[in-house]
Design an enzyme around this catalytic site. Sequence first.
Site, PDB file in Angstrom:
ATOM      1  N   ARG A   1      80.747 131.018 121.651  1.00 19.92           N
ATOM      2  CA  ARG A   1      80.694 131.829 120.419  1.00 19.92           C
ATOM      3  C   ARG A   1      79.872 131.106 119.346  1.00 19.92           C
ATOM      4  O   ARG A   1      79.119 131.739 118.592  1.00 19.92           O
ATOM      5  CB  ARG A   1      82.111 132.134 119.935  1.00 19.92           C
ATOM      6  CG  ARG A   1      82.142 133.126 118.792  1.00 19.92           C
ATOM      7  CD  ARG A   1      83.540 133.600 118.465  1.00 19.92           C
ATOM      8  NE  ARG A   1      84.375 132.526 117.945  1.00 19.92           N
ATOM      9  CZ  ARG A   1      85.665 132.666 117.619  1.00 19.92           C
ATOM     10  NH1 ARG A   1      86.264 133.830 117.765  1.00 19.92           N
ATOM     11  NH2 ARG A   1      86.355 131.643 117.152  1.00 19.92           N
TER      12      ARG A   1
ATOM     13  N   LYS B   1      80.468 133.945 113.187  1.00 20.90           N
ATOM     14  CA  LYS B   1      81.388 133.021 112.509  1.00 20.90           C
ATOM     15  C   LYS B   1      80.532 132.060 111.685  1.00 20.90           C
ATOM     16  O   LYS B   1      80.201 130.959 112.116  1.00 20.90           O
ATOM     17  CB  LYS B   1      82.243 132.302 113.560  1.00 20.90           C
ATOM     18  CG  LYS B   1      83.543 131.795 112.971  1.00 20.90           C
ATOM     19  CD  LYS B   1      84.545 131.500 114.046  1.00 20.90           C
ATOM     20  CE  LYS B   1      85.674 130.654 113.516  1.00 20.90           C
ATOM     21  NZ  LYS B   1      86.485 131.300 112.491  1.00 20.90           N
TER      22      LYS B   1
ATOM     23  N   GLU C   1      90.721 143.588 110.058  1.00 21.85           N
ATOM     24  CA  GLU C   1      91.396 142.355 110.484  1.00 21.85           C
ATOM     25  C   GLU C   1      91.965 141.682 109.246  1.00 21.85           C
ATOM     26  O   GLU C   1      91.899 142.235 108.146  1.00 21.85           O
ATOM     27  CB  GLU C   1      90.419 141.431 111.219  1.00 21.85           C
ATOM     28  CG  GLU C   1      89.224 141.006 110.380  1.00 21.85           C
ATOM     29  CD  GLU C   1      88.308 140.022 111.095  1.00 21.85           C
ATOM     30  OE1 GLU C   1      88.724 139.359 112.049  1.00 21.85           O
ATOM     31  OE2 GLU C   1      87.146 139.911 110.667  1.00 21.85           O
TER      32      GLU C   1
HETATM   33  C1  LIG Z   1      87.974 136.423 110.136  1.00 24.20           C
HETATM   34  C2  LIG Z   1      88.674 135.914 111.344  1.00 24.20           C
HETATM   35  N1  LIG Z   1      89.212 136.789 112.197  1.00 24.20           N
HETATM   36  C3  LIG Z   1      89.859 136.389 113.302  1.00 24.20           C
HETATM   37  C4  LIG Z   1      89.994 135.050 113.615  1.00 24.20           C
HETATM   38  C5  LIG Z   1      90.697 134.633 114.860  1.00 24.20           C
HETATM   39  O1  LIG Z   1      89.778 134.159 115.819  1.00 24.20           O
HETATM   40  P1  LIG Z   1      90.172 133.062 116.895  1.00 24.20           P
HETATM   41  O2  LIG Z   1      91.350 133.606 117.620  1.00 24.20           O
HETATM   42  O3  LIG Z   1      88.973 132.956 117.763  1.00 24.20           O
HETATM   43  O4  LIG Z   1      90.481 131.820 116.161  1.00 24.20           O
HETATM   44  C6  LIG Z   1      89.445 134.098 112.751  1.00 24.20           C
HETATM   45  C7  LIG Z   1      89.556 132.662 113.033  1.00 24.20           C
HETATM   46  O5  LIG Z   1      88.737 132.092 113.665  1.00 24.20           O
HETATM   47  C8  LIG Z   1      88.758 134.536 111.601  1.00 24.20           C
HETATM   48  O6  LIG Z   1      88.214 133.646 110.756  1.00 24.20           O
END
Ligand SMILES: Cc1ncc(COP(=O)(O)O)c(C=O)c1O
Length: 291
Positions: free
Chosen positions: A50, A150, A183
Site C-alpha cells: 500500500r 495514505k 469512514e
Molecule cells: C483514514 C483511515 N481509515 C482507515 C484506517 C484503517 O486502516 P488500516 O486497517 O490499514 O490501519 C486508517 C489507518 O490507517 C486511516 O487513517
Amino acid sequence: MKIYINGKLVEKQDAKISVFDHGLLYGDGVFEGIRAYNKLVFKLKEHIDRLYESAHTIMLDIPMTKSQMIKSVIDTIRANKLEDAYIRLIITRGEGDLGLDPRKCKGNATVIIIVDKIALYPDSLYKRGLEIVTVPTFRNLPEALNPQLKTLNYLNNILAKIEAINAGAEEAIMLDHLGYVAECTGDNIFIVRKNHIYTPPQCMGTLRGITRDTVLDIASKMKIAVHEHVLTRHEVYISDECFLTGTAAEIIPVVKVDGRRIGDGKPGEITKKLTDQFKKLTKTEGVKYAL
Ligand SMILES: Cc1ncc(COP(=O)(O)O)c(C=O)c1O
C-alpha cells in the site's frame, strides 16, 4: 529509542529532518502504520504494497526496493528490542525550496522508520464501547484527494477529529459529499444487522484498511455474510452492532452514535467473536523476527 533515517539508525534526539523538507512544508509524502505482535510483523507485505501504491500515484520515488524496505523495518524493530510494536513508516518528497514544485526536491525522498508503542484508547473503552458522532467535515472527494492514498496530508481527518472532540466524542463518522457514511478519522466502520456484516465500499471515499480486509476475511471464514454496501446514518443508528477497525485501534466496539444507542448499548456478540479471532491471528501470523 533508535530511529531509522535515510539508511542510518540514530538516537531519538538526533532524528531530525530539514525544515525545507516538503513532507513538513506541504504534507507531500506517504506513510504507513504497522503493528508487530509477539515478534511477528502483522500484514507487513500488505502495508509495504500500500505504501508503494500511494507513492506511485503521487509520483514519489522511494529510493529502495520493497525487500530493502522490509529488511529496514525489521532491522529497526530489532534495534529497539520490542516484541510488540507500532511501526510508523514515513516517506517524504525530501528537501526542496519554499515553492511547492516537487521537481525542486533534488535529492532522494526522505525515508523514516519509527518503532514505538501505541495505545489509542484505554482497555476500559474496548470493554465498554465508544460513543461517536457524525461531524460536518466531509471526507475528501476521491476526485480531489483520494482517501485510498495514505498521504501525509491528514488535515481532513484532523478537522473531523477536532469536531468530534468538541462534541465530547473520541471518534467521528465522516460522510462523503452525498451524505453517505464513509469512514472514521483513522478507522474503517462496520455495522452488523440480522447477523450480516456491512461496511462501505472503497468507492465511497475510504482508505482500503488492512484491518478491514482482515476482518472481512475472518468473517467469511466464520461463514458470516459480509457486504460492501453504501450505508446511511439511519442504517448505522438501527444496527445491532457497530465497530471500527484500524491498525492502531485494532477492533473497537461502538455503542452510541449521535446519541442513538446501538443494539442493547453493549459491545455485540459478533464484534466480540471477530475480535477474538483477530487476536488469535495477530499472535500467530506475520513476518517473524528474532531479538
Ligand atoms: C483514514 C483511515 N481509515 C482507515 C484506517 C484503517 O486502516 P488500516 O486497517 O490499514 O490501519 C486508517 C489507518 O490507517 C486511516 O487513517
